[in-house]
Write a protein that holds these residues in place. Sequence first.
Motif, mmCIF file in Angstrom:
data_model
loop_
_atom_site.group_PDB
_atom_site.id
_atom_site.type_symbol
_atom_site.label_atom_id
_atom_site.label_comp_id
_atom_site.label_asym_id
_atom_site.label_seq_id
_atom_site.Cartn_x
_atom_site.Cartn_y
_atom_site.Cartn_z
ATOM 1 N N GLU A 95 0.839 -1.146 -0.032
ATOM 2 C CA GLU A 95 0.002 0.102 0.022
ATOM 3 C C GLU A 95 0.977 1.347 -0.001
ATOM 4 O OE1 GLU A 95 -3.833 1.540 2.278
ATOM 5 O OE2 GLU A 95 -2.161 1.090 3.426
ATOM 6 N N ARG A 112 -6.012 12.412 -3.233
ATOM 7 C CA ARG A 112 -5.478 12.154 -2.174
ATOM 8 C C ARG A 112 -3.974 12.525 -1.964
ATOM 9 N NH1 ARG A 112 -5.571 5.898 -1.128
ATOM 10 N NH2 ARG A 112 -4.837 5.797 -3.265
ATOM 11 N N ARG A 117 -2.345 8.095 9.338
ATOM 12 C CA ARG A 117 -2.915 6.997 9.399
ATOM 13 C C ARG A 117 -3.580 7.063 10.955
ATOM 14 N NH1 ARG A 117 1.083 3.640 6.440
ATOM 15 N NH2 ARG A 117 -0.106 2.855 4.722
ATOM 16 N N GLY A 125 -7.060 8.027 9.684
ATOM 17 C CA GLY A 125 -7.803 6.680 9.844
ATOM 18 C C GLY A 125 -6.774 5.801 8.947
ATOM 19 N N ALA A 126 -6.753 4.383 9.167
ATOM 20 C CA ALA A 126 -6.051 3.260 8.555
ATOM 21 C C ALA A 126 -6.542 3.381 7.004
ATOM 22 C CB ALA A 126 -6.297 2.031 9.576
ATOM 23 N N ASP A 127 -7.731 3.600 6.889
ATOM 24 C CA ASP A 127 -7.999 3.310 5.438
ATOM 25 C C ASP A 127 -7.754 4.399 4.806
ATOM 26 O OD1 ASP A 127 -9.342 2.678 3.044
ATOM 27 O OD2 ASP A 127 -11.387 2.684 3.980
ATOM 28 N N ALA A 128 -6.414 4.342 3.858
ATOM 29 C CA ALA A 128 -6.170 5.654 3.009
ATOM 30 C C ALA A 128 -6.995 5.908 2.141
ATOM 31 C CB ALA A 128 -4.703 5.058 2.466
ATOM 32 N N SER A 129 -8.139 5.121 1.542
ATOM 33 C CA SER A 129 -9.156 5.794 0.707
ATOM 34 C C SER A 129 -9.654 6.768 1.330
ATOM 35 C CB SER A 129 -10.198 4.693 0.199
ATOM 36 O OG SER A 129 -10.875 4.210 1.432
ATOM 37 N N GLY A 130 -9.647 7.276 2.449
ATOM 38 C CA GLY A 130 -10.664 8.302 3.003
ATOM 39 C C GLY A 130 -9.798 9.612 3.103
ATOM 40 N N TRP A 131 -8.419 9.422 2.483
ATOM 41 C CA TRP A 131 -7.521 10.592 2.853
ATOM 42 C C TRP A 131 -7.845 11.731 1.749
ATOM 43 C CZ3 TRP A 131 -2.156 7.961 3.707
ATOM 44 C CH2 TRP A 131 -2.135 6.901 4.872
#
Length: 797
Positions: A567, A587, A666, A670-676
């Motif tokens: 990732e 992103r 992170r 958040g840990a889910d990078a799709s939300g960055w």
Amino acid sequence: MALLKRALPGLVALVVIAALGLVWHVHSKRPQRDGEIRLDRLAAPVQVRYDEFGVPHISAQNEVDMYRALGYVHAQDRLFQMEMLRRVARGELAEVLGPKLLETDRLFRTLGIRAHADEAAVRLADTPAKRALLAYLDGINQYQATRPAPLEFELLGIPKRPFTPADTLSVVGYLAYSFAAGLRTDPLLSEVRDRLGPAYLKIFDIDWHPDGVLHPGLRPGDRQDLGRLAALSEGVAGLPLLEGSNAWAVAGRRTASGRPLLAGDPHIQFAVPAVWYEAHLESPGFELYGHFLALSPMALLGHNAQFGWSLTMFQNDDLDLIAETTDAAHPDQVKVHGEWLPLRRRAETIAVKGQEPVMLILRQSPHGPIVNDALPAEIRAGSTPIAMWWAWLETENPIVDAFYALNRADTLDKARAAASGIHAPGLNVVWANAAGDIGWWAAAKLPVRPPGVNPAFVLDGAGDEADKPGFHPFEDNPQEENPARGYVMSANHQPMARVPVPGYYNLWDRAERLDELLRDPGIRWDSANSRALQLDVQTGYAARLLRPVLPLLLAATVQDPAQDPAEDRALLQELDAWDGRYTTGQRAPVLFQQLLYEIAHGALADELGEAGFEQMRRTRLLDFALPRLVADPASPWWERRGATPAHATEAQVVRQAWRDALAHLRATLGADASGWTWGRAHTLTHPHPLGQQPLLAKVFNVGPFEAPGALEMPNNLAARIGPAPWPVVFGPSTRRVIDFAAPGQALGINPVGQSGVWGDPHYADQAQMHVRGQYRQEHLAEDDVAAHTRSTLVFTP
């Protein structure tokens, strides 16, 4: 239980009555926009028509009545803003906000804005501009005397008192102060030069001048005091400082309509209410759609069917810090050119809410006020008096008359003459008229300094470094009229000039982006593509910084792929493929901004210390420094002070910065990078002065909104370099586009709304439009004004 059942209807009724009373109380404070109001000292009735966004269109039978009515309607919407701006400028905030604002009051009293404005107000000549100012202030004072106090006045216990010309001039001083970055940058650069050495100055593009070595008496404690002053000088939440701007004017041969086109968007800290108040004024022989600053009857931005103008910050260096020489044998004196000269003293008293008043004894040397007197003696770490030479205090500065003339400047000659009357703060005036002329004047009194003196550092007051033999003539200022290329443009970059003009200029990337498009001969400029340029979210800055950085990161992943999960490698590839645009759904801007901060912190914080680094990242110095830093692998900033081992390479620091960037994102997003996404991490909230209290923030602040753009984009919705998330601090305080083929269809926008009165329909009715890049028409033609009138107010004598 039966008793409770019997009492419950009564309790409900009391709650309903209290709620209705609160609603009525708040409603009673809203502006009156219809009916009749008696206004003393009017010569004839004045009609005010309000459009769908609460903009007043004022028609008067004479000029003085027009300005008196403007004062009244401006106060209806913005009285609290007027009160707070005069209090911050005059060092009177602690009286209503308490001891936490005492340090800020001490600073502004020490700067001398209040004292200078009081003296200048007495000297105002009897001119049409002064008569306009007095009428306008009379309108404000009549409103204040006859209408209920704003809600904020009640919450803070603010007493009503009349507004005076000295208050207006004090606000001009606050405006000038907001331009004067030297109070924040000069101590930092001096610290780098004297503690770290000349090699460390290279990234700031500042020459080392051995003959300008800092005053030998300046000790670490003095530098600590200057650092405290730098932190204090960043302003007060909800009271905006000016930060930058875009403006351009295109000649008719380069436009689709064949007439000149003017566009501008001054960049100012966001606040509630917004900095500009819009009003359309008419009296015999005069008409203007203007944008007005609190307590100013003259529009600082404006247009009509014949001409218009916009402003940007000139950002010339008009403030010097000067270390004075003293010794025990000459108390209350400083040494200048071998002579011991007296320090003048004045006493001022600051009222403090809930406490006894504080008495200040403020000193002034031949060079200016001693600024470290702003710090109480018990916390002052240094002993060297540091004076401040400031053009705003040292020039005639007939700025009220200058803007009165600019509001009527329909020819090049008139516009040039008006610009020459602006001495401080420095302003770029970008102007156009329907007759076909365009012009740009860098308006300021430029001081003459001795050869070789670099005002980016604290100067030695004993010799000739701090001398100001005079000022350059206005003809030597940077300026252009009807250039052959067919456009003029200003974006706070350093301009070409006949004489040296040191300053605190912005990065050239934004100016380069604007110029790249404006000079394209294939583009015929109109309202649509001008709006697109104002909303552009791309420059070459990110590419300039990533060019040397990405190869270091990509090489590291090839050499040691086990250190980078799949990732992380994918995120790096995404950053490598990024086109440099800052839209809310992307992103890559998030990755870049966090990496930018981590590189800056990893390279500079060990040398500057955390406090010094915090000061640095709040200035423009860091914006300039980072591209030069990453382009120089041999820079001493890559060394690790206090670390073991001390030696480090650029590649090592950059590699660690990337890891730290991902770890911070992170932990924060958040840990889910799709939300960055950039919109999630980069948000705009318009702060009210009372919004620093969490409960009141929910009431008075406006936002947050997902925001595109970034620092030094044309759409300069800017956050400071720092760790995610990034709250937007400043940006376009309005966006205006005027095509002089159809000036009645000019477009603009307010970042929040016309009204500063909480609960009013126009308190925040443009906020969503502004952040989305939408515009509205600025009604000028009589048919349009009539068609869009929503209510009519008449002032009668």
